[in-house]
Design a protein around this motif. Structure first.
Motif, PDB file in Angstrom:
ATOM      1  N   LYS A  54       0.659  -1.515  -0.166  1.00  0.00           N
ATOM      2  CA  LYS A  54       0.408   0.212  -0.023  1.00  0.00           C
ATOM      3  C   LYS A  54       1.127   1.208   0.110  1.00  0.00           C
ATOM      4  O   LYS A  54       0.962   2.622  -0.395  1.00  0.00           O
ATOM      5  N   ASN A  61       1.530   6.702  -7.146  1.00  0.00           N
ATOM      6  CA  ASN A  61       1.032   7.648  -7.323  1.00  0.00           C
ATOM      7  C   ASN A  61       1.628   8.928  -7.201  1.00  0.00           C
ATOM      8  O   ASN A  61       1.023  10.030  -7.682  1.00  0.00           O
TER       9      ASN A  61
ATOM     10  N   ASN B   2      -3.788   8.073  -9.642  1.00  0.00           N
ATOM     11  CA  ASN B   2      -4.941   7.554  -8.580  1.00  0.00           C
ATOM     12  C   ASN B   2      -5.460   6.467  -8.132  1.00  0.00           C
ATOM     13  O   ASN B   2      -6.311   6.663  -8.097  1.00  0.00           O
ATOM     14  N   SER B   4      -6.163   2.935  -6.052  1.00  0.00           N
ATOM     15  CA  SER B   4      -6.653   3.168  -4.974  1.00  0.00           C
ATOM     16  C   SER B   4      -5.992   1.684  -3.900  1.00  0.00           C
ATOM     17  O   SER B   4      -5.351   0.804  -4.600  1.00  0.00           O
ATOM     18  N   GLU B   5      -5.253   1.816  -3.150  1.00  0.00           N
ATOM     19  CA  GLU B   5      -4.004   0.866  -2.773  1.00  0.00           C
ATOM     20  C   GLU B   5      -5.253  -0.159  -1.792  1.00  0.00           C
ATOM     21  O   GLU B   5      -4.252  -1.190  -2.238  1.00  0.00           O
ATOM     22  N   GLU B   6      -6.358   0.201  -1.670  1.00  0.00           N
ATOM     23  CA  GLU B   6      -6.590  -0.938  -1.410  1.00  0.00           C
ATOM     24  C   GLU B   6      -7.660  -1.876  -2.697  1.00  0.00           C
ATOM     25  O   GLU B   6      -7.060  -3.027  -2.903  1.00  0.00           O
ATOM     26  N   ASN B   7      -7.550  -1.320  -3.929  1.00  0.00           N
ATOM     27  CA  ASN B   7      -7.752  -1.666  -4.647  1.00  0.00           C
ATOM     28  C   ASN B   7      -6.900  -2.536  -5.910  1.00  0.00           C
ATOM     29  O   ASN B   7      -6.407  -4.101  -5.944  1.00  0.00           O
TER      30      ASN B   7
END
Lengths: 76, 76
Positions: A54, A61, B2, B4-7
């Motif tokens: 993460k 990013n 951008n 998403s870390e979760e994705n």
């Protein structure tokens, strides 16, 4: 394949520092863009911490690269 | 960018499972080759843990791929 984990994170730190400098960002600037501390960026760059996926995504990013590009360097 | 870390970690888990199955390894087999627990492999594949770079290197070594290939998947 038998890549040394320790060697890999050393090379990752060097690569992240190079990408950060190429973008003209200070450690503080990158930290601010990532929402993490300058100390964490510093410790990733000198490989004193084993960071998470993460955090790699946050750094990617901020550097405008894909996460896989952070791991794309020749192993020395 | 951008992402998403979760994705990202969800897609990473799916990709690791695919690479493991392509190599004909069970979760236990991969765990044994990596020197980590089956439970950890399972939690990485279903994205309930945010794994570290060193663990990615262990998995890549066991799957005979470069670490960067673990992060090389289309983001959904």
């Amino acid at each position: 394949m038998n890549i040394s984990e320790e060697n890999f994170i050393v090379n990752l730190g060097i690569h992240i520092r190079q990408l950060r400098e190429k973008k003209g960002l200070s450690q503080q600037g990158l930290a601010d863009d990532c929402g993490i501390t300058k100390s964490q960026i510093s410790r990733i760059e000198v490989a004193t911490i084993n960071t998470t996926v993460k955090t790699l995504v946050k750094i990617a990013n901020a550097l405008d690269v894909e996460p896989k590009e952070l791991l794309d360097f020749p192993l020395k």
